[in-house]
Each structure stands twice: as C-alpha cells, then as structure tokens.
Design a protein around this motif. Sequence first.
Motif, mmCIF file in Angstrom:
data_model
loop_
_atom_site.group_PDB
_atom_site.id
_atom_site.type_symbol
_atom_site.label_atom_id
_atom_site.label_comp_id
_atom_site.label_asym_id
_atom_site.label_seq_id
_atom_site.Cartn_x
_atom_site.Cartn_y
_atom_site.Cartn_z
ATOM 1 N N SER A 353 14.625 -12.498 32.645
ATOM 2 C CA SER A 353 13.722 -13.655 32.605
ATOM 3 C C SER A 353 12.286 -13.203 32.334
ATOM 4 O O SER A 353 11.563 -13.828 31.550
ATOM 5 C CB SER A 353 13.774 -14.418 33.935
ATOM 6 O OG SER A 353 15.069 -14.904 34.173
ATOM 7 N N GLU A 354 11.883 -12.138 32.993
ATOM 8 C CA GLU A 354 10.502 -11.670 32.804
ATOM 9 C C GLU A 354 10.310 -11.105 31.391
ATOM 10 O O GLU A 354 9.237 -11.248 30.797
ATOM 11 C CB GLU A 354 10.138 -10.639 33.888
ATOM 12 C CG GLU A 354 10.056 -11.307 35.253
ATOM 13 C CD GLU A 354 9.718 -10.360 36.406
ATOM 14 O OE1 GLU A 354 9.805 -10.800 37.558
ATOM 15 O OE2 GLU A 354 9.375 -9.175 36.146
ATOM 16 N N ALA A 355 11.363 -10.497 30.863
ATOM 17 C CA ALA A 355 11.282 -10.017 29.471
ATOM 18 C C ALA A 355 11.069 -11.199 28.529
ATOM 19 O O ALA A 355 10.319 -11.105 27.547
ATOM 20 C CB ALA A 355 12.560 -9.267 29.098
ATOM 21 N N LEU A 356 11.700 -12.309 28.844
ATOM 22 C CA LEU A 356 11.545 -13.499 28.009
ATOM 23 C C LEU A 356 10.110 -14.024 28.071
ATOM 24 O O LEU A 356 9.521 -14.390 27.044
ATOM 25 C CB LEU A 356 12.536 -14.576 28.461
ATOM 26 C CG LEU A 356 12.472 -15.902 27.715
ATOM 27 C CD1 LEU A 356 12.757 -15.708 26.232
ATOM 28 C CD2 LEU A 356 13.453 -16.907 28.307
ATOM 29 N N VAL A 357 9.546 -14.041 29.275
ATOM 30 C CA VAL A 357 8.152 -14.502 29.414
ATOM 31 C C VAL A 357 7.217 -13.589 28.609
ATOM 32 O O VAL A 357 6.328 -14.055 27.888
ATOM 33 C CB VAL A 357 7.736 -14.533 30.904
ATOM 34 C CG1 VAL A 357 6.268 -14.912 31.042
ATOM 35 C CG2 VAL A 357 8.622 -15.510 31.689
ATOM 36 N N ARG A 358 7.445 -12.279 28.698
ATOM 37 C CA ARG A 358 6.595 -11.334 27.958
ATOM 38 C C ARG A 358 6.732 -11.547 26.445
ATOM 39 O O ARG A 358 5.743 -11.542 25.704
ATOM 40 C CB ARG A 358 6.975 -9.892 28.311
ATOM 41 C CG ARG A 358 6.602 -9.522 29.717
ATOM 42 C CD ARG A 358 6.600 -7.996 29.938
ATOM 43 N NE ARG A 358 5.996 -7.702 31.229
ATOM 44 C CZ ARG A 358 6.681 -7.662 32.385
ATOM 45 N NH1 ARG A 358 7.991 -7.841 32.377
ATOM 46 N NH2 ARG A 358 6.067 -7.422 33.514
ATOM 47 N N LEU A 359 7.979 -11.726 26.009
ATOM 48 C CA LEU A 359 8.205 -11.946 24.568
ATOM 49 C C LEU A 359 7.503 -13.220 24.108
ATOM 50 O O LEU A 359 6.854 -13.235 23.054
ATOM 51 C CB LEU A 359 9.704 -12.034 24.297
ATOM 52 C CG LEU A 359 10.110 -12.356 22.858
ATOM 53 C CD1 LEU A 359 11.304 -11.498 22.430
ATOM 54 C CD2 LEU A 359 10.448 -13.826 22.659
ATOM 55 N N ALA A 360 7.601 -14.270 24.917
ATOM 56 C CA ALA A 360 6.990 -15.540 24.515
ATOM 57 C C ALA A 360 5.477 -15.417 24.441
ATOM 58 O O ALA A 360 4.842 -15.969 23.537
ATOM 59 C CB ALA A 360 7.398 -16.643 25.495
ATOM 60 N N ALA A 361 4.893 -14.667 25.390
ATOM 61 C CA ALA A 361 3.435 -14.479 25.358
ATOM 62 C C ALA A 361 3.028 -13.670 24.129
ATOM 63 O O ALA A 361 2.079 -14.020 23.418
ATOM 64 C CB ALA A 361 2.977 -13.768 26.629
ATOM 65 N N ARG A 362 3.772 -12.609 23.870
ATOM 66 C CA ARG A 362 3.444 -11.717 22.760
ATOM 67 C C ARG A 362 3.646 -12.413 21.410
ATOM 68 O O ARG A 362 2.838 -12.272 20.499
ATOM 69 C CB ARG A 362 4.345 -10.480 22.855
ATOM 70 C CG ARG A 362 3.976 -9.325 21.949
ATOM 71 C CD ARG A 362 5.084 -8.280 21.975
ATOM 72 N NE ARG A 362 6.311 -8.812 21.381
ATOM 73 C CZ ARG A 362 7.537 -8.414 21.703
ATOM 74 N NH1 ARG A 362 7.719 -7.486 22.622
ATOM 75 N NH2 ARG A 362 8.587 -8.935 21.110
ATOM 76 N N ASP A 363 4.735 -13.170 21.301
ATOM 77 C CA ASP A 363 5.112 -13.772 20.011
ATOM 78 C C ASP A 363 4.719 -15.246 19.905
ATOM 79 O O ASP A 363 5.288 -15.984 19.113
ATOM 80 C CB ASP A 363 6.632 -13.671 19.804
ATOM 81 C CG ASP A 363 7.095 -12.241 19.587
ATOM 82 O OD1 ASP A 363 6.232 -11.337 19.544
ATOM 83 O OD2 ASP A 363 8.304 -12.022 19.462
ATOM 84 N N ARG A 364 3.766 -15.661 20.705
ATOM 85 C CA ARG A 364 3.411 -17.090 20.778
ATOM 86 C C ARG A 364 3.247 -17.723 19.399
ATOM 87 O O ARG A 364 3.869 -18.749 19.085
ATOM 88 C CB ARG A 364 2.109 -17.238 21.577
ATOM 89 C CG ARG A 364 1.638 -18.659 21.783
ATOM 90 C CD ARG A 364 0.274 -18.689 22.455
ATOM 91 N NE ARG A 364 -0.778 -18.187 21.583
ATOM 92 C CZ ARG A 364 -1.402 -18.887 20.640
ATOM 93 N NH1 ARG A 364 -1.074 -20.163 20.462
ATOM 94 N NH2 ARG A 364 -2.328 -18.348 19.879
ATOM 95 N N VAL A 365 2.444 -17.121 18.551
ATOM 96 C CA VAL A 365 2.163 -17.745 17.253
ATOM 97 C C VAL A 365 3.418 -17.740 16.374
ATOM 98 O O VAL A 365 3.713 -18.708 15.672
ATOM 99 C CB VAL A 365 0.988 -17.034 16.557
ATOM 100 C CG1 VAL A 365 0.736 -17.645 15.182
ATOM 101 C CG2 VAL A 365 -0.268 -17.126 17.413
ATOM 102 N N THR A 366 4.178 -16.651 16.450
ATOM 103 C CA THR A 366 5.429 -16.597 15.685
ATOM 104 C C THR A 366 6.385 -17.703 16.124
ATOM 105 O O THR A 366 7.038 -18.348 15.295
ATOM 106 C CB THR A 366 6.122 -15.226 15.894
ATOM 107 O OG1 THR A 366 5.168 -14.209 15.611
ATOM 108 C CG2 THR A 366 7.327 -15.071 15.003
#
Length: 821
Positions: A353-366
């Motif tokens: 779940s935390e990996a998903l949050v990190r990915l979403a923050a990092r890839d927000r614009v994508t």
Amino acid sequence: MTGLLLVALLQAVGPSGRPADYLGFEPGADSLLADWKQVSGYLNGLAQRSPYVRADTLGRTTEGRPFLLLTITSPANQARLAAIKRGQAQLADPRLLTEATLAELRTTQPAVILISNNIHSTEVASSQMGMTLAYRLATDPTLSRLLDSVVVLMIPSMNPDGLDTVVSWYRRHKGTRYEGGPLPWLYHKYVGHDNNRDWFMVTQAETRLVTRMLYTEWFPEIVYDVHQMGASGVRLFVPPFIDPVNPNLDPALVAAMNLVGTAMASALYDAGLTGVAHQERYDLWWHGGFRSTPTRHNMVGILSEAASTRLGSPITIAPDSVRQPARGVNYPAPWPGGTWRLGDIVRYELVASEALVRLAARDRVTLIDRFVGLGRRAIEAGLAGNPFAYLLPPPPEQRDPEAWTGLANVLIAGGVEVWRAAAPLTADGRTYPAGTLVVPMGQPFRAHAKDLLEPQRYTPVADRPPYDVAGWTLPFTMGVRADVVNTPFTANLVRADSIVPAPGRIEGSGEMFILRNRTNAESRAVVELLAAGQSVTLAGDSLIVRGPRARSILAERAARHGFGVTATRAAAVRGSTRQRLPRIALYQPWTASIDEGWTRWLFEQYGITHTTLHDSDLKKGGLRQRFDVIVLPDAETAALVRGVDSSRIPLQYAGGMGDVGAAAISEFVRGGGTLVCLDGSSNFAISRLNLPVVNVLAGEASGPQVSRFYAPGSIFGVILGGGGGPRSPVTLGLPESLQVYFDNSAAFTVSGPARALATYPAEPLRSGYARFQERLEGKAALVEAPVGSGRVILFGFRPQFRGQTHGTFKLLFNAVLLAAP
Ligand SMILES: [Zn+2]
C-alpha cells in the motif's frame, strides 16, 4: 474545540494516537482481531485528531452498520476537497476540459488512489492493516509529506457486516479446531463471497454506495483491492495478471497495471520479504469484480492476494509443502516455509500500500495525463463507429418494460451516459421510435458499456479456464433487445438520469382481468393477489384474475411497473385456480450456499414470502403438511446429503440433511409437493427420486480437458416446448426462445413421464465459451417430472444467477407460484 472535548478525544484514541493504544493490541497481533466497532471507532477518532484524515459515512450496510470512507491527504488538500473532486470529474471526462484547465490541473491536482480492504470477510488481515496504514500516513513524515501530491481514499472494510460475522466466529471458536472456519453461513447477508461479483449489476447496498462514490464523486486514477487466497502457495500475488486480456482494455491500462504491480514487488523485495509472485491465476478477462470494473472506467484496477492464516491464528508450513513456482522472473525469491502469521500479511499489505502511495506521488502528472488520454481514446474510438451506439427501443419492442429500464439504470449507475430519443430516428437503415434509449460509444466509459452490451468470445490460453465466468452480456441475461449500430447517425437526444417504465394500465371494462404474464412484475402482482386471497386461474396462455381487490392491486402494480392488463366481463373460465399463496420453503444448507443467498434475495425483491429450512427441519419429516413447494439451491449431491464433516465444523452444523432428510424430501414429493431443483441439486433429485432423467454432463464439467465438454459461466440459447403435451405453467408467458445462464451446469435426456420444457438448439453458445457445444444439441435444459402425486422441476442452468438474469427469473417464479395444479 473545548478542552473537555479534547481530553475525551485523546482518551478515546489513546495518548499517542497509535492503533495499539486504542485497541490494546497491535493490529495483526496473533489471535486478536478488531471488529467493526473497534476499526471504525479507531479511524473516526483518528479523523478527529489528525488534520490529514477525514472520515465520512457513505451510508448504511445491508445490516445497518455505518459504511466508512477515509480521505487521507494534506491539510491544504483537505481544505479544498470539493475543488479536487471537480478536477477529478473533469479529468475523467476530457470533454469537460479546456487545454488551460488541463494545464492548471497538471500543476495543482493531486493524484487520487483508492485502497479497498476486506471485501471478503475471511480475508481479514487488510481490515486490521488499514488502521496502521491510516496512522502511518498521518504521522510518518516520509509518508505525510507525499500527501500534498496524493489523496488516499481508503475503505477500511468493504463489508463491515461480514467483518463482525467473522470476528465473532473467531472469538467464539478460538483455540478449537473450528477457529479458522469454514463458517456455516454467508458473511454477507445475501451474497457472501459474491459481493465481489456484483460490480456491474450493483444489486447490493455496499456495491451501490461504493459505485456511486467511484463514478459520480471521486474518479480515482488507481483502485487497489486487497485480498487473500489459500494458505499453501506463494505469499503474495501482485500484477502482472495472466492472459487473456479483455479486448476492451486499452494497452496503456494493461501496462500501467503491470507497472503498479512491479512497483509493489520492488518495495517488498527492498523490505527483505520473499514469496512475491506475478502471473498467478488472476486474469484480465473477467468483468464484475472490484478490480475489474474500474478498468472499464480508465482506472488502473489491481488486486493483491496474500496467503491466508487461520483467521487470526498462525499456520506452519514445512518448506517442501509450499506449493510455489520455481525461482524465475515472475518469482525471484521463493518463500522458505515456516510459520506464517496475521502480522506477516499485514506487513506485506502495508508495504504494498505504501509503495502505491509513493508511486502515485512520484507519477502524479503521468497518472493525470494517462487518465485523460484513456478517456480521449475511448471517446474517439466510439465516435469512429463499429460500434457507434447501442439502441434499446421502447416497449412494445421490449417484452418486459422493467428489464429494459433496469438495464439502462445499471449502465447509468456505472457512470455510463444513456440518452432518450425525443423524436424518431434512423440508424444503420432502421427506424426507431421516440423513447428509444441510446447508449453512444463516444463516451469516456465506453469500455464498461461496450463490454456489458456485446457478446463475449472467450479464447482460452494454454487450455486454462477463465478466472471467473466467460460471458455476461446483459441484453441476453436480462432478455432485452439492444441493437448494435455501427455507422454514425444524428438524432434529437435528451440525457436520461434515471429511467422508469411508462405506466401501464387496465384496458377494457369488467371485473375479470387477463394477465399475459410476460413480465417479472406480473409475478410480483400474482404474489400480492394470492396473498390477498384473490383468485388466479391458469387458462391457456394467460392468467385470469378475479376478486374484490383485484382491480386496485393490478391498477397500482401496472402503473408502477409498466405492464398492461385487460379487463373483461365475468365469464366461466376453464383452468386450474388458486386462491392463496403456495407455502414455499427454501433449503439453506450449513455450507454457506451463495446460490441460496441469491435465491433468498430474489424472493425478497419480489415479495415471495417463504420459510427457510435447515437440516433439522428436513429430518423431522412431515414436510407435505407444512409446504407446497421446496426449493433446493445449486449444490452437489454430497454437499446436500453429507454437508461439512464434523472435524471441520461444530456438530450442530455438520453432516448435511443425511439419508433421513433426503427420504423426507422424497416423501414430500410423492405426497403431492413440488420440488424445484436449481442446477447442481438436480443430480440429487435424479438419483434420490429415481427420475427417468440423465444428466449427460455429470462428471464432465470440471475443467477444460481437451476431450471433454466444458463451459464455464456462459450464455446459451434454448427453445421452449418441444416435449409434447400442453404447455407447462413453468414456461407460461416466456418467449419461444430465450437465453439461459450456464455455469458448468447440467443437460438432460428424459423419458416418459418426465418431459423437457426447454431444449438446446444446434450451436447454442451466445456469449462466453464452450468446448464441444454440439454435445448440448437436443438436450433438455429444463425438465418437469411427475413423481407420485407431486412433481420435480429440474433447472439445468442458473435462472437467478447473481441477481443478473432477469430474462429467466420468471421461470423460477412460475415454478414456485404456478407449477402445482
Ligand atoms: Zn478475495
């Protein structure tokens, strides 16, 4: 906030706000499970003390518990949630976007992700994990600083009723051999595990709450559904999924699912965890699950599946007993075996779940760009035609007005635009009247609409069966005419928000009423008429209704449900007459039968009052004195007769109906009762009542072996009649040919005095998959067999499958209401 209130809150959540301070134990601790009051109590408290967390009650569950949604994001975002939701709605429908708005949203809009826990109640770890996840997001600076860029929506339990059902079972049986289940009843009042099979039909309270939030309010870019599976295999499955890929999934979406899954796996390996696998048995074909329906809405829908424990209790698996693949690209770190605890599952799910949050923050614009791109491509593909739209002409082109509006309303609930023709229109050379419902394919959620309206053509990969069913085409299951139009056309259309049938009425004069019995609502009216003591006579192809209250009941029902009634002057009528509701019983085995739950749900929807029978009721005998009709849900003969062994379930639920119960059912039928057998339970009746019927598929339907007939959840055509003799009341009002739902079901040969009421034509497959479908040609799908002075009705298919098959509900209604003379 007053000082006194603050003190009260601090005590409620504990001085540090940690879940352990509130619960008295760490979530995931051995043998300790928080129930819904504890989970929701902790999260509501956290929402009151943390500026990062907001808790909303979306509505009530089936049994009346509050259904919670957590919104976890930065305080700045919390202050502008309405604007963020507006932004998501614009991203979800690019027709609402100007380039300037998109440019602004690319700068200001956070990514929105949804994490949904515990849809399956025995998969209990995620209900505990959610408390720790919420706390960590709100308090761990490495996570909370990401929350300017991400809104994390979290549903702490998708089925709070079931969480309490399971926790209470666990607490009662902890320390005994029964602590890990199975439970003798469903963990959702009606549908049990099928609460994750309801995501396009939206029949249940919880499904409706979440669907409304997803497709009218929040439109998240990623949906992560957290599950558990069996205990003995890999420790955690994350995508990539396996083939086949449904043709309506955009390749960018498939790649994004792969990306999210591998990001989770990377984080799990970084944390030193093992046993993480890709490409396990979960495929990208099926529609209707909580991870698959969002993918038809341009959302990245994924799940994870963790190996289970015995609910809260640890298990130990010897290294050589672990059923896992060899080390490879999809499984680089096999699990060494040993003890596996609830806390292990919580840890894996937390890392994912935390990996998903990190990915979403990092890839927000994508994520924003991809969401918009997917929507744009869907619209362009639809506007180009092939298909351009689906047209649902109004009654009298539709046999059942409520099935017609029901189909449109299911689409609307799923976020699909449905329009009504304000004037006649011409499309693909055909003319349609005003009132025709139009589902244009040039809309962002095209994939959802198209996948529900078109026939499925499943192609197995490596001879594997589909993960769930192979076909689900709603016009077929619901008995609704929906014409595909391939060429673009113009028409005068008005957007429809929710659709009700045009009121039906009583034509003619007189106090005798003729019902054609073509709609499900007429069965509802018959129930009400009989309950009120009015008389209903089966006469030829119609039902004749008489009685002092008949006019008022029929006028009200016809107006509400859109069917027509003909009134005529009283005259003598030949036919069998009934004046009270049959006494109906539905058998509920202690095997937590989902088909029993759906049947019970359907009966409640249509006002069909009935008694639930358990094994002890059957064993008492004397059934004919109490009942006119007994319904057996779909079940294997062994499950009916022997049930669950007492080594696995407490004695009062063990052992099934036994030979005594089976003999009591036989006596009931011979004494004049009507036994209705749904699909698998037909085999029980054939053998126990010596029926002159053979299920030619018995033992064949268990897998797609090359040489055997095989058809997982698929839709077949049948022809009614053909058995000779007068038309049976069971098929009264049904069309000559219709579609039935077949799920590794039965097909019969019959000899006298049994007769076939419905028969498979050549090449009956309409949607889904069948190997050797020619085996069905000429076989019976529905059988009526007289036994003594009673009768047995065998359904070789699923007339009420998952509450979806409106086109065949009536066969079941007729069987329980009209079959007895
Ligand atoms: Zn599950």
